[in-house]
Design a protein around this motif. Structure first.
Motif, PDB file in Angstrom:
ATOM      1  N   GLY A  68       0.805  -1.214   0.000  1.00  0.00           N
ATOM      2  CA  GLY A  68       0.000   0.000   0.000  1.00  0.00           C
ATOM      3  C   GLY A  68       0.839   1.264   0.000  1.00  0.00           C
ATOM      4  N   GLY A  69       0.155   2.411   0.132  1.00  0.00           N
ATOM      5  CA  GLY A  69       0.827   3.703   0.038  1.00  0.00           C
ATOM      6  C   GLY A  69       1.898   3.929   1.079  1.00  0.00           C
ATOM      7  N   LYS A  70       1.672   3.453   2.313  1.00  0.00           N
ATOM      8  CA  LYS A  70       2.664   3.656   3.372  1.00  0.00           C
ATOM      9  C   LYS A  70       3.959   2.929   3.054  1.00  0.00           C
ATOM     10  N   VAL A  71       3.865   1.664   2.690  1.00  0.00           N
ATOM     11  CA  VAL A  71       5.044   0.864   2.342  1.00  0.00           C
ATOM     12  C   VAL A  71       5.785   1.495   1.162  1.00  0.00           C
ATOM     13  N   ILE A  72       5.038   1.935   0.177  1.00  0.00           N
ATOM     14  CA  ILE A  72       5.645   2.537  -1.010  1.00  0.00           C
ATOM     15  C   ILE A  72       6.366   3.833  -0.653  1.00  0.00           C
ATOM     16  N   ASP A  73       5.761   4.664   0.191  1.00  0.00           N
ATOM     17  CA  ASP A  73       6.427   5.900   0.606  1.00  0.00           C
ATOM     18  C   ASP A  73       7.706   5.615   1.402  1.00  0.00           C
ATOM     19  N   ILE A  74       7.695   4.577   2.228  1.00  0.00           N
ATOM     20  CA  ILE A  74       8.887   4.205   2.985  1.00  0.00           C
ATOM     21  C   ILE A  74       9.996   3.770   2.032  1.00  0.00           C
ATOM     22  N   ASP A 102      20.136   7.013  -2.779  1.00  0.00           N
ATOM     23  CA  ASP A 102      20.278   7.181  -4.232  1.00  0.00           C
ATOM     24  C   ASP A 102      20.173   5.845  -4.961  1.00  0.00           C
ATOM     25  N   ARG A 103      19.249   4.987  -4.502  1.00  0.00           N
ATOM     26  CA  ARG A 103      19.006   3.710  -5.152  1.00  0.00           C
ATOM     27  C   ARG A 103      17.869   3.835  -6.166  1.00  0.00           C
ATOM     28  N   LYS A 104      17.857   2.972  -7.153  1.00  0.00           N
ATOM     29  CA  LYS A 104      16.736   2.891  -8.078  1.00  0.00           C
ATOM     30  C   LYS A 104      15.504   2.397  -7.319  1.00  0.00           C
ATOM     31  N   ILE A 105      14.333   2.886  -7.716  1.00  0.00           N
ATOM     32  CA  ILE A 105      13.097   2.570  -7.007  1.00  0.00           C
ATOM     33  C   ILE A 105      12.103   1.923  -7.964  1.00  0.00           C
ATOM     34  N   ILE A 106      11.529   0.813  -7.525  1.00  0.00           N
ATOM     35  CA  ILE A 106      10.432   0.166  -8.252  1.00  0.00           C
ATOM     36  C   ILE A 106       9.259   0.050  -7.293  1.00  0.00           C
ATOM     37  N   THR A 107       8.065   0.345  -7.774  1.00  0.00           N
ATOM     38  CA  THR A 107       6.881   0.219  -6.925  1.00  0.00           C
ATOM     39  C   THR A 107       5.909  -0.798  -7.512  1.00  0.00           C
ATOM     40  N   ALA A 108       5.270  -1.533  -6.623  1.00  0.00           N
ATOM     41  CA  ALA A 108       4.269  -2.525  -7.030  1.00  0.00           C
ATOM     42  C   ALA A 108       3.083  -2.394  -6.080  1.00  0.00           C
ATOM     43  N   CYS A 137      -2.051   7.661  -5.380  1.00  0.00           N
ATOM     44  CA  CYS A 137      -1.146   7.728  -6.534  1.00  0.00           C
ATOM     45  C   CYS A 137       0.303   7.560  -6.107  1.00  0.00           C
ATOM     46  N   ALA A 138       0.538   7.092  -4.875  1.00  0.00           N
ATOM     47  CA  ALA A 138       1.895   7.011  -4.323  1.00  0.00           C
ATOM     48  C   ALA A 138       2.848   6.223  -5.210  1.00  0.00           C
ATOM     49  N   ALA A 139       2.357   5.183  -5.881  1.00  0.00           N
ATOM     50  CA  ALA A 139       3.225   4.331  -6.685  1.00  0.00           C
ATOM     51  C   ALA A 139       3.859   5.074  -7.852  1.00  0.00           C
ATOM     52  N   TYR A 140       3.191   6.123  -8.330  1.00  0.00           N
ATOM     53  CA  TYR A 140       3.661   6.851  -9.517  1.00  0.00           C
ATOM     54  C   TYR A 140       4.256   8.220  -9.185  1.00  0.00           C
ATOM     55  N   ALA A 141       3.778   8.844  -8.137  1.00  0.00           N
ATOM     56  CA  ALA A 141       4.194  10.210  -7.812  1.00  0.00           C
ATOM     57  C   ALA A 141       5.645  10.258  -7.334  1.00  0.00           C
ATOM     58  N   VAL A 142       6.349  11.330  -7.675  1.00  0.00           N
ATOM     59  CA  VAL A 142       7.748  11.472  -7.269  1.00  0.00           C
ATOM     60  C   VAL A 142       7.884  12.130  -5.899  1.00  0.00           C
ATOM     61  N   ILE A 178      -8.651   2.647 -12.572  1.00  0.00           N
ATOM     62  CA  ILE A 178      -7.440   2.312 -11.818  1.00  0.00           C
ATOM     63  C   ILE A 178      -6.246   3.103 -12.348  1.00  0.00           C
ATOM     64  N   CYS A 179      -6.155   3.210 -13.676  1.00  0.00           N
ATOM     65  CA  CYS A 179      -5.080   4.000 -14.296  1.00  0.00           C
ATOM     66  C   CYS A 179      -5.179   5.470 -13.891  1.00  0.00           C
ATOM     67  N   MET A 180      -6.395   6.001 -13.849  1.00  0.00           N
ATOM     68  CA  MET A 180      -6.582   7.395 -13.434  1.00  0.00           C
ATOM     69  C   MET A 180      -6.174   7.591 -11.978  1.00  0.00           C
ATOM     70  N   ASN A 181      -6.536   6.644 -11.111  1.00  0.00           N
ATOM     71  CA  ASN A 181      -6.193   6.751  -9.693  1.00  0.00           C
ATOM     72  C   ASN A 181      -4.690   6.777  -9.465  1.00  0.00           C
ATOM     73  N   ILE A 182      -3.975   5.909 -10.175  1.00  0.00           N
ATOM     74  CA  ILE A 182      -2.543   5.740  -9.913  1.00  0.00           C
ATOM     75  C   ILE A 182      -1.684   6.602 -10.838  1.00  0.00           C
ATOM     76  N   MET A 183      -1.782   6.364 -12.142  1.00  0.00           N
ATOM     77  CA  MET A 183      -0.864   7.031 -13.061  1.00  0.00           C
ATOM     78  C   MET A 183      -1.231   8.477 -13.350  1.00  0.00           C
ATOM     79  N   LEU A 184      -2.465   8.720 -13.800  1.00  0.00           N
ATOM     80  CA  LEU A 184      -2.813  10.083 -14.200  1.00  0.00           C
ATOM     81  C   LEU A 184      -2.809  11.050 -13.010  1.00  0.00           C
ATOM     82  N   THR A 185      -3.297  10.596 -11.853  1.00  0.00           N
ATOM     83  CA  THR A 185      -3.275  11.474 -10.677  1.00  0.00           C
ATOM     84  C   THR A 185      -1.852  11.667 -10.177  1.00  0.00           C
ATOM     85  N   GLY A 186      -1.030  10.617 -10.276  1.00  0.00           N
ATOM     86  CA  GLY A 186       0.382  10.776  -9.946  1.00  0.00           C
ATOM     87  C   GLY A 186       1.059  11.758 -10.883  1.00  0.00           C
TER      88      GLY A 186
END
Length: 360
Positions: free
Chosen positions: A96-102, A111-117, A124-129, A237-245
């Motif tokens: 979820g969003g908390k784990v992804i933000d951590i 300075d590591r590469k980041i992948i979110t699932a 929109c945490a998975a997509y937002a910078v 789902i795309c709007m929630n995650i990608m477009l809003t991010g």
């Protein structure tokens, strides 16, 4: 003006489909040979076998931590130390969003590469910078921006659409809906100062998603409940995650003023029990009618939004959060929300005070 601000738009790759998680090993291989996975016990019990098989197939050495801590600076630093100690080149936020933000916070420190699932479409945490940092007391401390974009986002519909309670989908819709009235408020108050070219594009995307939520949100939730694999649900789902991010990412070059999200911050700080019992988007969504009323939106539009929110199961009155609306309690919420928005604008304070009645 952009004033040299770094504009980063989301992710190197965004994959949304059934079985997307099977690609995680290949995605890591584009960035390195070692990975560190931040997740929780519930998510790992459902996804672990898929991740292990994919990692082994791609020859990736990986470490898993089932982490249940808060999204605080202390947590970021703890995970960052684990990243360094394990020699991991990539950090993965799985859940979820908390784990992804951590994961994002720790990745930024090292300075590591980041992948979110993500396993839900609640934010929109998975997509937002950007990632949210909370204080040790549970209040919102700040939002911080990554120094580089996310390398990949894997949205596996086997989990996001088919396994996740629809409450999370509705919460993500409400959170995303807030973008349009919040951007309108920014334009009203900052004019040209607050609107760069990238912010103009972000506003256009926010307007697009809002109109589509009004038309499609309830059907998407119904499809999710009935496990209907529809194009409409896929779009939402795309709007929630990608477009809003993307909206969040594009707006980093300009100033943002957001009463609905600042109301959420007020609840986090002043009413922690309510924050524990409700999702981020549910609390933000409650304040959308407040934001629209402050904007001077037509009553018909405000009522339309409020009706949709209620139909999705989003609270529309403060009392529904379990907060007793005494004069003192309401004043504290007004004070905090105003202080986080434009504290020097006394007329705005009176406007927020006047408009609070729409969520009471």
């Amino acid at each position: 003006m952009l004033d040299g601000n770094n504009i980063q738009v989301g992710a190197g790759r965004y994959t949304q489909c059934h079985g997307a998680l099977k690609q995680i090993g290949q995605e890591v291989s584009f960035c390195g040979k070692t990975a560190y996975i931040v997740t929780d016990s519930t998510v790992w019990s459902k996804t672990g076998h898929i991740v292990k098989e994919s990692m082994e197939k791609s020859g990736i050495r990986f470490t898993v931590d089932e982490f249940d801590g808060p999204s605080t600076q202390k947590s970021f630093e703890w995970i960052a130390k684990r990243l360094r100690d394990t020699g991991s080149e990539v950090v993965i936020g799985l859940g979820g969003g908390k784990v992804i933000d951590i994961a994002k916070g720790a990745g930024n420190l090292t300075d590591r590469k980041i992948i979110t699932a993500p396993t839900s479409a609640a934010t929109c945490a998975a997509y937002a910078v950007l990632y949210v940092t909370y204080g040790e007391d549970g209040s919102v401390a700040c939002s911080q921006f990554l120094t580089h974009e996310i390398s990949a986002v894997l949205v596996d519909l086997d989990f996001v659409a088919d396994d996740c309670p629809t409450r999370y989908l509705a919460s993500g819709i409400a959170d995303a809906m807030a973008k349009k009235p919040e951007f309108y408020f920014t334009m009203l108050n900052l004019g040209a100062e607050g609107m760069t070219a990238t912010s103009e594009v972000a506003t256009g995307i926010a307007d697009y998603t809002y109109k589509n939520y009004i038309k499609k949100a309830l059907q998407a939730i119904e499809d999710a409940k009935n496990r209907v694999d529809s194009a409409l649900l896929d779009d939402v789902i795309c709007m929630n995650i990608m477009l809003t991010g993307m909206v969040s990412d594009l707006s980093t070059g300009g100033k943002q003023l957001a009463i609905a999200h600042n109301f959420y911050d007020a609840v986090c700080c002043l009413h922690r029990e309510a924050r524990k019992n409700f999702l981020h988007g549910e609390i933000v969504g409650l304040a959308i009618p407040l934001q629209m009323a402050v904007n001077g939106s037509p009553q018909k539009e405000t009522d339309e939004a409020k009706t949709l929110l209620a139909a999705m199961g989003i609270p529309t009155r403060i009392e529904q959060l379990g907060i007793d609306c005494t004069p003192e309690t309401v004043r504290e919420l007004i004070d905090y929300t105003h202080r986080k928005t434009i504290p020097e604008d006394k007329a705005l304070y009176e406007k927020i005070k006047e408009c609070m009645k729409v969520i009471m």
